[in-house]
Scaffold this motif. Structure first.
Motif, PDB file in Angstrom:
ATOM      1  N   ALA A   4      -7.625  25.382  45.581  1.00 41.67           N
ATOM      2  CA  ALA A   4      -8.546  24.699  46.408  1.00 41.67           C
ATOM      3  C   ALA A   4      -8.937  25.521  47.833  1.00 41.67           C
ATOM      4  O   ALA A   4      -7.945  25.819  48.415  1.00 41.67           O
ATOM      5  CB  ALA A   4      -8.142  23.355  46.851  1.00 41.67           C
ATOM      6  N   ASN A   5     -10.228  25.903  47.949  1.00 38.04           N
ATOM      7  CA  ASN A   5     -10.616  26.518  49.213  1.00 38.04           C
ATOM      8  C   ASN A   5     -10.021  25.777  50.611  1.00 38.04           C
ATOM      9  O   ASN A   5      -9.402  26.418  51.233  1.00 38.04           O
ATOM     10  CB  ASN A   5     -11.631  27.008  49.404  1.00 38.04           C
ATOM     11  N   TRP A   6     -10.209  24.642  50.664  1.00 35.93           N
ATOM     12  CA  TRP A   6      -9.646  23.950  51.933  1.00 35.93           C
ATOM     13  C   TRP A   6      -8.034  24.257  52.010  1.00 35.93           C
ATOM     14  O   TRP A   6      -7.521  23.707  53.190  1.00 35.93           O
ATOM     15  CB  TRP A   6      -9.851  22.479  51.644  1.00 35.93           C
ATOM     16  N   ALA A   7      -7.188  24.291  50.962  1.00 36.88           N
ATOM     17  CA  ALA A   7      -5.782  24.554  51.131  1.00 36.88           C
ATOM     18  C   ALA A   7      -5.622  25.971  51.583  1.00 36.88           C
ATOM     19  O   ALA A   7      -4.278  26.156  51.925  1.00 36.88           O
ATOM     20  CB  ALA A   7      -5.032  24.269  49.900  1.00 36.88           C
ATOM     21  N   LYS A   8      -6.255  26.618  51.779  1.00 41.12           N
ATOM     22  CA  LYS A   8      -6.103  28.154  52.271  1.00 41.12           C
ATOM     23  C   LYS A   8      -6.014  28.301  53.711  1.00 41.12           C
ATOM     24  O   LYS A   8      -6.831  27.718  54.400  1.00 41.12           O
ATOM     25  CB  LYS A   8      -7.078  29.209  51.984  1.00 41.12           C
ATOM     26  N   PHE A   9      -4.768  28.741  53.928  1.00 40.81           N
ATOM     27  CA  PHE A   9      -4.689  29.129  55.674  1.00 40.81           C
ATOM     28  C   PHE A   9      -4.858  30.251  56.022  1.00 40.81           C
ATOM     29  O   PHE A   9      -4.095  31.406  55.719  1.00 40.81           O
ATOM     30  CB  PHE A   9      -2.949  28.824  56.124  1.00 40.81           C
ATOM     31  N   THR A  10      -6.134  30.479  56.558  1.00 34.10           N
ATOM     32  CA  THR A  10      -6.597  31.930  56.743  1.00 34.10           C
ATOM     33  C   THR A  10      -6.125  32.352  58.142  1.00 34.10           C
ATOM     34  O   THR A  10      -5.346  31.660  58.919  1.00 34.10           O
ATOM     35  CB  THR A  10      -8.340  32.018  56.872  1.00 34.10           C
ATOM     36  N   ALA A  11      -6.311  33.694  58.582  1.00 28.74           N
ATOM     37  CA  ALA A  11      -5.717  34.230  59.956  1.00 28.74           C
ATOM     38  C   ALA A  11      -6.432  33.360  60.927  1.00 28.74           C
ATOM     39  O   ALA A  11      -5.826  33.299  62.118  1.00 28.74           O
ATOM     40  CB  ALA A  11      -6.473  35.699  59.986  1.00 28.74           C
ATOM     41  N   ARG A  12      -7.654  32.769  60.654  1.00 27.02           N
ATOM     42  CA  ARG A  12      -8.466  32.160  61.995  1.00 27.02           C
ATOM     43  C   ARG A  12      -7.689  30.944  62.039  1.00 27.02           C
ATOM     44  O   ARG A  12      -7.648  30.418  63.145  1.00 27.02           O
ATOM     45  CB  ARG A  12     -10.042  32.072  61.402  1.00 27.02           C
ATOM     46  N   ASP A  13      -7.143  30.130  61.009  1.00 26.92           N
ATOM     47  CA  ASP A  13      -6.392  28.977  61.028  1.00 26.92           C
ATOM     48  C   ASP A  13      -5.230  29.146  61.893  1.00 26.92           C
ATOM     49  O   ASP A  13      -4.833  28.070  62.444  1.00 26.92           O
ATOM     50  CB  ASP A  13      -6.110  28.355  59.685  1.00 26.92           C
ATOM     51  N   ARG A  14      -4.623  30.196  61.975  1.00 30.92           N
ATOM     52  CA  ARG A  14      -3.500  30.531  62.474  1.00 30.92           C
ATOM     53  C   ARG A  14      -3.509  30.821  64.352  1.00 30.92           C
ATOM     54  O   ARG A  14      -2.697  31.357  64.641  1.00 30.92           O
ATOM     55  CB  ARG A  14      -2.577  31.321  61.762  1.00 30.92           C
ATOM     56  N   THR A  15      -4.842  30.891  64.589  1.00 31.08           N
ATOM     57  CA  THR A  15      -4.962  31.429  65.900  1.00 31.08           C
ATOM     58  C   THR A  15      -4.585  30.382  66.884  1.00 31.08           C
ATOM     59  O   THR A  15      -4.399  28.993  66.407  1.00 31.08           O
ATOM     60  CB  THR A  15      -6.513  31.741  66.129  1.00 31.08           C
ATOM     61  N   ALA A  16      -4.484  30.651  68.354  1.00 31.16           N
ATOM     62  CA  ALA A  16      -4.098  29.630  69.187  1.00 31.16           C
ATOM     63  C   ALA A  16      -4.861  28.468  69.293  1.00 31.16           C
ATOM     64  O   ALA A  16      -4.411  27.408  69.474  1.00 31.16           O
ATOM     65  CB  ALA A  16      -3.910  30.308  70.708  1.00 31.16           C
ATOM     66  N   GLU A  17      -6.125  28.741  69.262  1.00 34.45           N
ATOM     67  CA  GLU A  17      -7.232  27.618  69.353  1.00 34.45           C
ATOM     68  C   GLU A  17      -7.337  26.547  68.362  1.00 34.45           C
ATOM     69  O   GLU A  17      -7.643  25.822  68.546  1.00 34.45           O
ATOM     70  CB  GLU A  17      -8.503  28.135  69.708  1.00 34.45           C
ATOM     71  N   ARG A  18      -6.489  27.005  67.142  1.00 30.62           N
ATOM     72  CA  ARG A  18      -6.523  26.166  66.059  1.00 30.62           C
ATOM     73  C   ARG A  18      -5.194  25.700  65.741  1.00 30.62           C
ATOM     74  O   ARG A  18      -4.805  25.202  64.697  1.00 30.62           O
ATOM     75  CB  ARG A  18      -7.365  26.889  64.871  1.00 30.62           C
ATOM     76  N   GLU A  19      -4.344  25.679  66.706  1.00 31.27           N
ATOM     77  CA  GLU A  19      -2.950  25.621  66.436  1.00 31.27           C
ATOM     78  C   GLU A  19      -2.735  23.899  66.327  1.00 31.27           C
ATOM     79  O   GLU A  19      -1.907  23.485  65.138  1.00 31.27           O
ATOM     80  CB  GLU A  19      -1.960  25.848  67.929  1.00 31.27           C
ATOM     81  N   VAL A  20      -3.565  22.950  66.793  1.00 29.06           N
ATOM     82  CA  VAL A  20      -3.202  21.423  66.329  1.00 29.06           C
ATOM     83  C   VAL A  20      -3.938  21.328  65.062  1.00 29.06           C
ATOM     84  O   VAL A  20      -3.174  20.613  64.235  1.00 29.06           O
ATOM     85  CB  VAL A  20      -4.113  20.926  67.693  1.00 29.06           C
TER      86      VAL A  20
END
Length: 703
Positions: free
Chosen positions: A421-437
């Protein structure tokens, strides 16, 4: 030197050449045959005569670690090894002796380290211990069974990825008759790693590969017989696969199986093909009359039972009458199938390996899907996609060394879900500081989903767990899907969502919608849900006096059904987000490539071959046979061409199987002086049995 001295004390050849031979032999560890007797009649087997010839050989060409492969070495092997030296010669030929010397103490250390520890392999070993060569007396006693248990258990801990597979017990029980436990342990290692890689794995891909090659060789050398089997739908592997897996130990009487092993350790795996082809050729006329598998098996069973029968019971000379069907079998194997070489086997393995991998993949996949307890109403195609993605995820983590079992841990599950499922992928963008929450919210939801699928609370998911969990999710209707999300966020399982749990559900929905943009109806829908959910909070029926407020499942459903965007999501969008159909490009790079990489990483010798000769005996070039000494095993017009590697033309490998000059007259005279009573025996073994059979066959054919 200290290590060398300790090692030499375990070698029978040292005792044989010692000044005080009888005293030295008392301290040399050996096989079970020393206690329970070796199979066969020593006198009939001419054991004393063979020992004298080997003593002469060892004195002239070195012993154990320093033994040379001289010109008459193959001849001494082919007439059968003496009982007390058999284990050491097997060790020397295979290279296991050198492995044992370099790893002294490893066997005992493994037994001590893993004492009383259990594993799946150990459990399987226990089941098979009482089914190992029951015809040999040692395995009817605790001494023999305990010895076998120690060797198999130690090897399962040495190579936990391979562990234990059926048929290993048969081969090991044969080794232990002539070898100490430590010798058998290292010889088993050589067999599994070098001689027969992949034979004793779960999929037996090595044995299956060699079965394809054996069938190809049959088609090449005996096309009429191959065509008959094909027309009669006779499955060659029914009889022949056990030959290869047990090295003929379970097919022939033990005495003759050990003779095959003598040649096997000297020649390598090609002798298995040569013997098998010879069996089919000798019985060709009867096999052409067989019309089904039963008749096919009956012919071969009768042949193996008659290997001790004389070829010419009415011959005039005693020597001719002593020649048996087994002698004929060796002759046909060497003479008619000398074109089967190590080089040709390697080439055929390269040619057929992908067929085997594809077959294993297809069979394993079908079996896994067929044996599911619950398919969760998924189609075969959907189950096939889940199977590929599940085992791909496990394979890659095994390759990285992150796991070694067949259960999917959380780290592997996270990667697996990203492929589903695409929603389950944790991309590099998801792991940036602004998306930490947001990352924390997503991982929290993924953890809840993992725990939901892990119904047995094993902290690991089986393929069945994944099928059941995901299958139920994608087959949920609107109301079931709302209840699923509700229960997933009901942490205390009281049937209500607290204010904090309602907030977590809203955050989960926002995380699932994160790729749809920060503006739009999805954000509006979640905001509206949160606002109305707080309005519908109420006390539990049994806590009406409490100030705590909760959202019930009924209220949750009502709020969601009032919003078209959320209703659509729960009705079909979430279920359809699971990608259970395979794109064309994914089919091209299916699991077969991954299985191939995995299987043949461990057994890479299949693809590249043993580039150098096994770490066995070195050869004395000064005693190598010249072209003029090549015996009648290779016809006169088929002199080996070292440049030829193809099936159908002899190569340099085929020289190994050619007969070599007889021991010198001086050697024979020395043996005769030691014991005049053995004159006839020594004279008989001065000639190669194969040459004698060949000559007698020619004579009887002419007459």
């Amino acid at each position: 030197m200290k290590d060398l001295k300790q090692f030499l004390a375990t070698c029978e050849s040292e005792a044989l050449l010692s000044d005080d031979e009888a005293k030295a032999e008392e301290s040399v560890p050996g096989g079970l045959g020393l206690v329970f007797d070796f199979p066969g009649d020593p006198k009939k087997l001419k054991d004393r005569s063979k020992m004298k010839l080997w003593k002469q050989y060892l004195q002239a060409n070195g012993r154990n670690l320093t033994m040379m492969h001289a010109a008459n070495f193959p001849k001494l092997i082919r007439v059968g090894l003496p009982n007390r030296l058999r284990g050491e010669i097997w060790e020397a030929c295979s290279g296991a002796m050198y492995l044992r010397f370099m790893n002294q103490g490893q066997f005992q250390n493994l037994l001590e380290t893993y004492k009383d520890k259990m594993s799946l392999s150990v459990e399987e070993i226990e089941k098979d211990l009482n089914r190992s060569l029951p015809e040999y007396a040692a395995y009817q006693t605790s001494d023999g069974i305990d010895s076998l248990r120690r060797v198999l258990t130690a090897y399962s801990w040495k190579d936990p990825e391979l562990g234990y597979c059926q048929a290993m017990n048969i081969v090991t029980s044969a080794l232990l008759i002539y070898m100490s436990e430590e010798q058998a342990f290292f010889t088993l290692s050589i067999l599994c790693d070098d001689y027969l890689p992949g034979y004793y794995s779960t999929s037996m891909y090595g044995a299956l590969l060699d079965q394809l090659i054996f069938e190809h060789l049959l088609e090449t050398t005996m096309p009429m017989l191959h065509e008959h089997f094909k027309k009669a739908d006779i499955q060659l592997s029914v009889a022949c696969l056990p030959w290869f897996l047990s090295l003929y130990i379970n097919s022939m009487p033990l005495l003759f199986a050990f003779r095959v092993l003598d040649c096997f350790f000297m020649e390598g795996p090609k002798i298995l093909f040569q013997i098998g082809l010879a069996v089919l050729k000798i019985n060709g006329a009867e096999l052409l009359q067989a019309t089904d598998d039963g008749a096919f098996m009956h012919v071969l069973k009768n042949f193996f039972a008659s290997l001790d029968d004389p070829i010419y019971p009415n011959a005039e000379t005693a020597k001719a009458r002593s020649l048996t069907k087994f002698n004929e079998l060796l002759l046909v194997a060497y003479r008619d199938f000398h074109i089967v070489t190590d080089t040709s086997i390697r080439q055929l393995r390269q040619t057929h390996q992908l067929k085997v991998v594809a077959g294993i993949e297809s069979f394993t996949k079908r079996s896994a899907i067929r044996n599911l307890d619950d398919s969760a109403n998924l189609t075969k195609d959907e189950l096939g996609v889940l199977y590929d993605k599940y085992y791909n995820a496990i394979y890659y983590d095994q390759k990285r060394g992150e796991r070694s079992d067949a259960r999917m841990n959380y780290v592997t599950y996270e990667r697996f879900m990203g492929s589903v499922a695409n929603w389950a992928k944790f991309t590099a963008r998801d792991r940036t500081a602004e998306r930490e929450v947001q990352l924390g919210i997503g991982q929290n939801f993924m953890t809840r989903l993992f725990e939901y699928i892990d119904t047995k609370k094993m902290n690991g998911l089986t393929f069945q767990d994944v099928v059941t969990g995901i299958g139920h999710i994608v087959r949920n209707g609107l109301m079931e899907q709302i209840e699923f999300f509700f229960n997933l966020h009901d942490s205390d399982k009281d049937g209500y969502l607290s204010k904090e749990e309602v907030l977590q559900l809203s955050e989960t929905l926002l995380w699932l919608f994160r790729e749809k943009g920060e503006e739009g109806e999805h954000l509006t829908g979640v905001s509206g849900f949160l606002k109305r959910a707080y309005e519908y909070l109420e006390a539990k029926p049994d806590e009406e006096s409490s100030n705590n407020k909760y959202l019930s499942l009924g209220s949750c459903r009502m709020i969601i059904l009032a919003d078209e965007t959320l209703e659509t999501f729960f009705d079909h969008e979430f279920a359809q987000s699971f990608q259970l159909t395979e794109a064309p490009i994914e089919r091209q790079s299916s699991l077969s490539r991954e299985i191939f990489d995995s299987l043949f990483a461990a057994g890479s010798r299949f693809a590249s071959g043993r580039g150098s000769r096994r770490p066995g005996l070195s050869r004395t070039s000064s005693k190598a046979p010249s072209s003029s000494t090549i015996s009648s095993i290779a016809p006169d017009n088929q002199v080996s061409d070292p440049k030829s590697d193809k099936i159908g033309s002899p190569s340099e490998d085929s020289q190994v199987v050619q007969a070599t000059p007889t021991p010198s007259t001086g050697t024979q005279e020395a043996v005769q002086k030691e014991d005049d009573a053995d004159d006839d025996e020594d004279e008989e073994y001065g000639d190669d049995v194969l040459e004698e059979v060949d000559r007698l066959l020619d004579e009887f054919e002419k007459s």
